[in-house]
Scaffold this motif. Structure first.
Motif, PDB file in Angstrom:
ATOM      1  N   UNK A 194     -11.697   8.202   6.706  1.00 33.15           N
ATOM      2  CA  UNK A 194     -10.162   8.832   6.792  1.00 33.15           C
ATOM      3  C   UNK A 194     -10.024   8.018   7.932  1.00 33.15           C
TER       4      UNK A 194
ATOM      5  N   UNK B  92      -5.945  16.670   8.153  1.00 33.40           N
ATOM      6  CA  UNK B  92      -4.094  16.336   7.625  1.00 33.40           C
ATOM      7  C   UNK B  92      -3.948  15.587   7.471  1.00 33.40           C
ATOM      8  N   UNK B  93      -4.046  14.124   6.799  1.00 38.02           N
ATOM      9  CA  UNK B  93      -4.626  12.415   7.078  1.00 38.02           C
ATOM     10  C   UNK B  93      -3.218  12.276   6.300  1.00 38.02           C
ATOM     11  N   UNK B  94      -2.976  11.019   6.471  1.00 38.79           N
ATOM     12  CA  UNK B  94      -2.169   9.504   5.301  1.00 38.79           C
ATOM     13  C   UNK B  94      -3.073   8.945   5.278  1.00 38.79           C
ATOM     14  N   UNK B  95      -3.513   8.468   4.635  1.00 44.44           N
ATOM     15  CA  UNK B  95      -4.553   7.408   4.513  1.00 44.44           C
ATOM     16  C   UNK B  95      -3.934   5.869   3.617  1.00 44.44           C
ATOM     17  N   UNK B  96      -3.513   4.919   4.013  1.00 43.66           N
ATOM     18  CA  UNK B  96      -2.867   4.241   2.909  1.00 43.66           C
ATOM     19  C   UNK B  96      -3.890   3.818   1.566  1.00 43.66           C
ATOM     20  N   UNK B  97      -3.485   4.191   0.441  1.00 44.64           N
ATOM     21  CA  UNK B  97      -4.109   3.730  -0.458  1.00 44.64           C
ATOM     22  C   UNK B  97      -3.947   2.807  -1.817  1.00 44.64           C
TER      23      UNK B  97
ATOM     24  N   UNK C 284       0.824  -1.248  -0.324  1.00 44.90           N
ATOM     25  CA  UNK C 284      -0.203   0.091   0.009  1.00 44.90           C
ATOM     26  C   UNK C 284       1.382   1.171  -0.240  1.00 44.90           C
ATOM     27  N   UNK C 285       0.556   1.986  -0.381  1.00 46.42           N
ATOM     28  CA  UNK C 285       0.725   3.599  -0.701  1.00 46.42           C
ATOM     29  C   UNK C 285       0.717   3.917   0.268  1.00 46.42           C
ATOM     30  N   UNK C 286       1.287   4.887   0.885  1.00 49.70           N
ATOM     31  CA  UNK C 286       0.785   6.196   1.776  1.00 49.70           C
ATOM     32  C   UNK C 286       0.771   7.642   1.218  1.00 49.70           C
ATOM     33  N   UNK C 287      -0.395   8.576   0.844  1.00 50.34           N
ATOM     34  CA  UNK C 287       0.368  10.613   0.624  1.00 50.34           C
ATOM     35  C   UNK C 287      -0.442  11.093   1.575  1.00 50.34           C
ATOM     36  N   UNK C 288      -0.086  12.452   1.971  1.00 48.38           N
ATOM     37  CA  UNK C 288      -1.073  12.932   2.579  1.00 48.38           C
ATOM     38  C   UNK C 288      -2.208  14.123   1.833  1.00 48.38           C
ATOM     39  N   UNK C 289      -2.404  13.738   2.570  1.00 54.19           N
ATOM     40  CA  UNK C 289      -4.206  14.344   2.363  1.00 54.19           C
ATOM     41  C   UNK C 289      -4.524  15.623   2.996  1.00 54.19           C
ATOM     42  N   UNK C 290      -5.151  16.039   2.623  1.00 53.74           N
ATOM     43  CA  UNK C 290      -5.967  17.727   2.856  1.00 53.74           C
ATOM     44  C   UNK C 290      -8.218  17.506   3.158  1.00 53.74           C
ATOM     45  N   UNK C 291      -8.372  17.164   3.836  1.00 50.79           N
ATOM     46  CA  UNK C 291      -9.494  18.032   4.432  1.00 50.79           C
ATOM     47  C   UNK C 291     -10.246  18.880   4.456  1.00 50.79           C
TER      48      UNK C 291
END
Lengths: 231, 135
Positions: B23, B112-117, A3-10
């Motif tokens: 999330x 800010x969150x880091x989710x396994x995708x 699995x990859x992780x990437x920081x995201x913003x909500x």
């Protein structure tokens, strides 16, 4: 892990107190529809909220107005018992340690009351000059009390609360001389944090409430019914 | 000290937003805090840790952007930043003013969150677009 992780913003963009603000707006609409003038009384503990309220309720009743009060307190029901002597309907809101009233507490304690039959509803907040500043209760007017036994610079120490006042009451004015209260200094401090806010002086124990009562009647748009009645 | 109540409201709003997006772990919560909000930053940070326990926000950092009070001066016809909250006067011309432009904010801006995708993720745009656009 595969699995990859990437920081995201909500994005949220929502006020933390939006729930309280929404409830307060609903209350404000209810009060307006019922044509009841609602006063949120705020001060430090010991500034004379309960004494002021006791005399205000009695005198407004004597002037022909229908009045009621909600009284916030951390732990006891003493204030409600004291205020009930005025003959007005009183309900206590015991907050169980919460340092301020919230709109939901006010709403919950109005049940069964015919707001349309009232001219004035007073809400005595918990004695605290910090926390109640953040909570709109749907009131028509927020009144902050400053007694002459407190420091004249109190508005500078609690600017957020004094800034949010629609009216400042200088209470216990009958003790002003004994406490060497500097009226000009207090006024300067009040107007530094809240330019132009009206300031009214009271001495509830001496029955000196006329200017305050007249201002309430003016703001509420109600007329004094029995001019002969007095303290 | 009402910061604990504030922290619980904050956590409720933020964790509901996170849950609704599926999330599972939030890293940072961004908050805008006005100087007139009546909230003490340190007390809020302390309360936040307690309020976040057992929620999707547990272990996340509360990043607070402090906002000074900005008033509108009718004499200067300009918005002015006040150095504190004790003197509501235009810092340039001295005119008293209570016309607040900024300073009452107590607003959750974003998470800010880091989710396994799953990899690869063919339907995601290559620039890593960030969910819902504002408004």
């Amino acid at each position: 892990m595969g699995e990859n992780t990437r920081p995201r913003l909500l994005e949220i963009r929502q006020g933390v107190l939006s729930k309280n603000d929404r409830l307060a707006q609903e209350l404000r609409a209810r009060f307006a529809a019922a044509r009841v003038f609602v006063v949120n009384l705020v001060s430090s503990p010991g500034s004379g909220k309960t004494t002021l309220l006791e005399r205000t309720l009695s005198q407004l009743r004597a002037r022909g107005h229908a009045v009621a009060a909600l009284v916030g307190d951390l732990a006891t029901e003493n204030d409600a018992r004291r205020l009930a002597r005025s003959g007005a309907p009183i309900r206590q809101i015991v907050t169980d340690g919460i340092c301020h009233l919230e709109a939901a507490m006010v709403a919950a304690h109005l049940e069964g009351w015919d707001l349309a039959a009232l001219d004035f509803l007073f809400v005595e907040n918990v004695g605290n000059l910090v926390c109640p500043a953040s909570y709109d209760l749907g009131e028509s007017m927020r009144v902050v009390l400053l007694s002459v036994t407190e420091g004249e610079d109190k508005p500078l120490k609690y600017p957020t609360m004094f800034h949010a006042a629609d009216l400042v009451l200088l209470t216990k004015m009958d003790l002003a001389q004994a406490t060497e209260f500097d009226r000009e200094e207090a006024l300067a401090a009040i107007h530094a944090v809240n330019p132009g806010v009206p300031v009214v002086e009271t001495a509830a124990k001496k029955g000196r409430l006329d200017a305050w009562l007249t201002l309430l009647e003016e703001r509420a748009g109600v007329k004094r019914a029995s001019p002969a009645a007095g303290g | 000290m009402h910061e604990l109540s504030i922290a619980y409201s904050l956590v409720e709003i933020a964790s509901q937003a996170a849950d609704s997006m599926g999330i599972r772990r939030v890293d940072v919560v961004h908050l805008r805090l006005g100087a007139l909000s009546g909230v003490v930053q340190d007390a809020l940070l302390f309360a936040y840790e307690i309020a976040a326990k057992g929620t999707v926000l547990e272990g996340s950092r509360l990043a607070i952007q402090e906002l000074p009070v900005v008033v509108h001066c009718s004499r200067c016809q300009a918005d002015r930043t006040l150095p504190g909250i004790q003197h509501f006067r235009c810092p340039v011309c001295g005119e008293p003013t209570g016309q607040i432009v900024q300073g009452r904010e107590l607003e959750i801006v974003s998470l800010e969150y880091t989710d396994p995708v799953p990899e690869p993720a063919p339907c995601r745009s290559p620039n890593g677009s960030t969910g819902k656009p504002p408004r």
